[in-house]
Design a protein around this motif. Sequence first.
Motif, PDB file in Angstrom:
ATOM      1  N   GLY A  72     -30.273 -53.089  27.494  1.00 54.18           N
ATOM      2  CA  GLY A  72     -30.149 -51.770  26.887  1.00 54.18           C
ATOM      3  C   GLY A  72     -29.195 -51.755  25.710  1.00 54.18           C
ATOM      4  O   GLY A  72     -28.657 -52.780  25.290  1.00 54.18           O
ATOM      5  N   PRO A  73     -28.950 -50.560  25.167  1.00 53.42           N
ATOM      6  CA  PRO A  73     -28.085 -50.434  23.993  1.00 53.42           C
ATOM      7  C   PRO A  73     -26.623 -50.667  24.353  1.00 53.42           C
ATOM      8  O   PRO A  73     -26.230 -50.572  25.518  1.00 53.42           O
ATOM      9  N   PRO A  74     -25.775 -50.969  23.361  1.00 50.38           N
ATOM     10  CA  PRO A  74     -24.344 -51.122  23.618  1.00 50.38           C
ATOM     11  C   PRO A  74     -23.737 -49.822  24.145  1.00 50.38           C
ATOM     12  O   PRO A  74     -24.250 -48.731  23.860  1.00 50.38           O
ATOM     13  N   PRO A  75     -22.663 -49.897  24.921  1.00 50.97           N
ATOM     14  CA  PRO A  75     -22.016 -48.668  25.409  1.00 50.97           C
ATOM     15  C   PRO A  75     -21.544 -47.787  24.255  1.00 50.97           C
ATOM     16  O   PRO A  75     -21.114 -48.286  23.208  1.00 50.97           O
ATOM     17  N   VAL A  76     -21.619 -46.475  24.452  1.00 48.52           N
ATOM     18  CA  VAL A  76     -21.121 -45.530  23.456  1.00 48.52           C
ATOM     19  C   VAL A  76     -19.595 -45.598  23.465  1.00 48.52           C
ATOM     20  O   VAL A  76     -18.966 -45.471  24.513  1.00 48.52           O
ATOM     21  N   PRO A  77     -18.953 -45.801  22.307  1.00 50.82           N
ATOM     22  CA  PRO A  77     -17.498 -45.979  22.284  1.00 50.82           C
ATOM     23  C   PRO A  77     -16.733 -44.738  22.721  1.00 50.82           C
ATOM     24  O   PRO A  77     -17.231 -43.604  22.641  1.00 50.82           O
ATOM     25  N   VAL A  78     -15.491 -44.954  23.150  1.00 52.39           N
ATOM     26  CA  VAL A  78     -14.593 -43.845  23.472  1.00 52.39           C
ATOM     27  C   VAL A  78     -14.413 -42.952  22.250  1.00 52.39           C
ATOM     28  O   VAL A  78     -14.309 -41.728  22.352  1.00 52.39           O
ATOM     29  N   ALA A  79     -14.401 -43.555  21.063  1.00 44.99           N
ATOM     30  CA  ALA A  79     -14.183 -42.807  19.822  1.00 44.99           C
ATOM     31  C   ALA A  79     -15.278 -41.788  19.551  1.00 44.99           C
ATOM     32  O   ALA A  79     -15.086 -40.876  18.737  1.00 44.99           O
ATOM     33  N   ALA A  80     -16.421 -41.911  20.222  1.00 38.11           N
ATOM     34  CA  ALA A  80     -17.471 -40.902  20.064  1.00 38.11           C
ATOM     35  C   ALA A  80     -17.093 -39.587  20.731  1.00 38.11           C
ATOM     36  O   ALA A  80     -17.716 -38.555  20.465  1.00 38.11           O
ATOM     37  N   HIS A  81     -16.055 -39.614  21.586  1.00 36.29           N
ATOM     38  CA  HIS A  81     -15.698 -38.440  22.383  1.00 36.29           C
ATOM     39  C   HIS A  81     -14.433 -37.733  21.902  1.00 36.29           C
ATOM     40  O   HIS A  81     -14.076 -36.694  22.476  1.00 36.29           O
ATOM     41  N   GLY A  82     -13.735 -38.281  20.918  1.00 38.54           N
ATOM     42  CA  GLY A  82     -12.493 -37.633  20.492  1.00 38.54           C
ATOM     43  C   GLY A  82     -11.901 -38.283  19.264  1.00 38.54           C
ATOM     44  O   GLY A  82     -12.300 -39.384  18.860  1.00 38.54           O
ATOM     45  N   ASP A  83     -10.912 -37.607  18.665  1.00 36.85           N
ATOM     46  CA  ASP A  83     -10.303 -38.062  17.412  1.00 36.85           C
ATOM     47  C   ASP A  83      -9.104 -38.967  17.613  1.00 36.85           C
ATOM     48  O   ASP A  83      -8.748 -39.723  16.700  1.00 36.85           O
ATOM     49  N   ARG A  84      -8.459 -38.908  18.774  1.00 40.85           N
ATOM     50  CA  ARG A  84      -7.219 -39.663  18.967  1.00 40.85           C
ATOM     51  C   ARG A  84      -7.524 -41.066  19.506  1.00 40.85           C
ATOM     52  O   ARG A  84      -7.071 -41.477  20.579  1.00 40.85           O
ATOM     53  N   VAL A  85      -8.319 -41.790  18.730  1.00 43.12           N
ATOM     54  CA  VAL A  85      -8.754 -43.134  19.125  1.00 43.12           C
ATOM     55  C   VAL A  85      -8.641 -44.054  17.916  1.00 43.12           C
ATOM     56  O   VAL A  85      -9.083 -43.701  16.815  1.00 43.12           O
ATOM     57  N   ALA A  86      -8.058 -45.223  18.117  1.00 41.87           N
ATOM     58  CA  ALA A  86      -8.064 -46.287  17.123  1.00 41.87           C
ATOM     59  C   ALA A  86      -8.989 -47.382  17.629  1.00 41.87           C
ATOM     60  O   ALA A  86      -8.765 -47.939  18.711  1.00 41.87           O
ATOM     61  N   ARG A  87     -10.037 -47.662  16.883  1.00 43.05           N
ATOM     62  CA  ARG A  87     -10.993 -48.694  17.287  1.00 43.05           C
ATOM     63  C   ARG A  87     -10.684 -50.005  16.585  1.00 43.05           C
ATOM     64  O   ARG A  87     -10.462 -50.050  15.373  1.00 43.05           O
ATOM     65  N   LEU A  88     -10.678 -51.087  17.372  1.00 44.10           N
ATOM     66  CA  LEU A  88     -10.500 -52.425  16.839  1.00 44.10           C
ATOM     67  C   LEU A  88     -11.802 -53.182  17.017  1.00 44.10           C
ATOM     68  O   LEU A  88     -12.353 -53.236  18.123  1.00 44.10           O
ATOM     69  N   GLY A  89     -12.297 -53.767  15.927  1.00 41.57           N
ATOM     70  CA  GLY A  89     -13.545 -54.530  15.989  1.00 41.57           C
ATOM     71  C   GLY A  89     -13.354 -55.914  15.404  1.00 41.57           C
ATOM     72  O   GLY A  89     -12.331 -56.218  14.776  1.00 41.57           O
ATOM     73  N   SER A  90     -14.344 -56.770  15.619  1.00 42.33           N
ATOM     74  CA  SER A  90     -14.215 -58.165  15.206  1.00 42.33           C
ATOM     75  C   SER A  90     -15.575 -58.782  14.948  1.00 42.33           C
ATOM     76  O   SER A  90     -16.550 -58.477  15.645  1.00 42.33           O
ATOM     77  N   ALA A  91     -15.602 -59.685  13.960  1.00 45.97           N
ATOM     78  CA  ALA A  91     -16.795 -60.496  13.726  1.00 45.97           C
ATOM     79  C   ALA A  91     -16.733 -61.815  14.491  1.00 45.97           C
ATOM     80  O   ALA A  91     -17.700 -62.570  14.487  1.00 45.97           O
ATOM     81  N   SER A  92     -15.626 -62.099  15.150  1.00 47.70           N
ATOM     82  CA  SER A  92     -15.439 -63.412  15.767  1.00 47.70           C
ATOM     83  C   SER A  92     -16.448 -63.709  16.855  1.00 47.70           C
ATOM     84  O   SER A  92     -16.967 -64.821  16.959  1.00 47.70           O
ATOM     85  N   LYS A  93     -16.732 -62.727  17.714  1.00 49.79           N
ATOM     86  CA  LYS A  93     -17.599 -62.987  18.853  1.00 49.79           C
ATOM     87  C   LYS A  93     -19.082 -62.875  18.498  1.00 49.79           C
ATOM     88  O   LYS A  93     -19.931 -63.392  19.229  1.00 49.79           O
ATOM     89  N   ILE A  94     -19.403 -62.200  17.390  1.00 50.48           N
ATOM     90  CA  ILE A  94     -20.817 -62.021  17.049  1.00 50.48           C
ATOM     91  C   ILE A  94     -21.260 -62.873  15.853  1.00 50.48           C
ATOM     92  O   ILE A  94     -22.461 -63.122  15.697  1.00 50.48           O
ATOM     93  N   LEU A  95     -20.323 -63.346  15.027  1.00 51.79           N
ATOM     94  CA  LEU A  95     -20.673 -64.207  13.897  1.00 51.79           C
ATOM     95  C   LEU A  95     -19.973 -65.557  14.047  1.00 51.79           C
ATOM     96  O   LEU A  95     -20.594 -66.524  14.443  1.00 51.79           O
ATOM     97  N   ALA A  96     -18.671 -65.610  13.706  1.00 53.72           N
ATOM     98  CA  ALA A  96     -17.921 -66.857  13.854  1.00 53.72           C
ATOM     99  C   ALA A  96     -16.435 -66.556  13.784  1.00 53.72           C
ATOM    100  O   ALA A  96     -15.990 -65.828  12.887  1.00 53.72           O
ATOM    101  N   PRO A  97     -15.630 -67.136  14.690  1.00 56.17           N
ATOM    102  CA  PRO A  97     -14.190 -66.890  14.663  1.00 56.17           C
ATOM    103  C   PRO A  97     -13.521 -67.348  13.374  1.00 56.17           C
ATOM    104  O   PRO A  97     -12.543 -66.742  12.926  1.00 56.17           O
ATOM    105  N   ALA A  98     -14.030 -68.430  12.762  1.00 62.32           N
ATOM    106  CA  ALA A  98     -13.377 -68.984  11.578  1.00 62.32           C
ATOM    107  C   ALA A  98     -13.425 -68.045  10.380  1.00 62.32           C
ATOM    108  O   ALA A  98     -12.655 -68.231   9.429  1.00 62.32           O
ATOM    109  N   LEU A  99     -14.285 -67.042  10.395  1.00 63.23           N
ATOM    110  CA  LEU A  99     -14.278 -66.062   9.313  1.00 63.23           C
ATOM    111  C   LEU A  99     -12.986 -65.264   9.309  1.00 63.23           C
ATOM    112  O   LEU A  99     -12.559 -64.763   8.262  1.00 63.23           O
ATOM    113  N   ARG A 100     -12.352 -65.106  10.481  1.00 64.30           N
ATOM    114  CA  ARG A 100     -11.119 -64.334  10.637  1.00 64.30           C
ATOM    115  C   ARG A 100     -11.269 -62.935  10.062  1.00 64.30           C
ATOM    116  O   ARG A 100     -10.444 -62.474   9.259  1.00 64.30           O
TER     117      ARG A 100
END
Length: 417
Positions: free
Chosen positions: A230-258
């Motif tokens: 199924g689809p990815p979980p809906v983020p906590v940030a979809a439910h409110g403004d007091r959220v800081a989201r951290l994302g990364s390309a390391s796990k889906i592309l390559a860690p060496a991109l940093r």
Amino acid sequence: MCSAPARPVHPAPEPVPAGPVPLAARMRAVRGSAIRDLLTLTARHDVLSLAGGLPAVDLMPHERIAAATARALAAPAAVQYSETAGIGALREAVAAHESARTGRDLGPADVVVTSGSQQALDLLARATLDPGAAVVVEDPAYVGALQVFQAAGAVLHGVPVDADGMDLDALERLLDGGLRPRLVHTVASFHNPRGVTLSQQRRARLARLADRYGFLVVEDDPYGLIAFEGPPPVPVAAHGDRVARLGSASKILAPALRVGWLVAPPEVGAAVERLKQSTDLCGSALTQTVAAELLADTDWLQRHLDGLRVAYRSRARAFTAAVDEAFGDAVERSTPTGGMFCWLRFTDGRDTSALLARAIEHGVAFVPGSAFAVHDPLTSALRCSFATYPEPVLQDAVRRLARAAAPSTAPSTATAS
């Protein structure tokens, strides 16, 4: 004739004896990373490491990264200094990606690109925490978050994790009792290390609690796109403004991109950008240009993610089936529905830190549960990553672990093929 007043005579300072260079007091609170130490220990061809959360090299898009790199190098700007917050093309691609995930209307100005999401977490902590500030973390917790918050001088409060993620009843009891955390950190999707996912009901409730009590939710989300069904979980940030989201390309592309990123309330993002300027001025324009091309090509990215999900789902199932066959009722385990990790617990209460040395003698490594502990010692638990190896190697790794856990066994000399 007036004479100048005599200057007081001060004794010469005593020489300081030679010795270790003194370190800042804050370093006393920062414990070493068991995972970092294990990566050094297991860098041997004869050890199958289930310890580090290393994405599979064979599933990385090598050819596409090479082609994108060649195109990037054709532009002089790709080897020059760039904006502290990241190159425009990448911030635009991330903003579109995050808008689709959260249902919020985000633009490039809402994004700060960092050197992996770990730098984003460190800068965020430095921007928001004074020494002694209260921070809520999950228990067990992501090791990198523990180190960041300890370095910031925070006082950590652990909240248990169950099959539906962070126990919000326990969190609310702390809040009702007067705790006022500055931050609440969560790996809501495919938790590291427990492998569980925060339910949608709890995500909405967590956002409401942030509004009511004034804390900032730190939604650490490197694994959210690796949902097996199924689809990815809906983020906590979809439910409110007091959220800081951290994302990364390391796990889906390559860690060496940093390449990581932060999307947060404007005042937080601006503070993080200022601190980043004093930390490294800017990230690599070259790798950011490569990541921007790959993230912006949404059709290709979707096909790539679909392939990752199928492969990791197959590896997770092979690993858990091997655990069930090898250990039976001696081990309780999580059932991964995404991400990279499986959490095991020996029902006889054995100490997995003691087991680790024996396991390495048998050619396999894991992370003991105590490495992730906040309050509960977790001595009988361990975390394994199933992502790095194909199915036959995972099965071999579990057999080695079973031999290590068995009484009075000699070390194995077998190696992975």
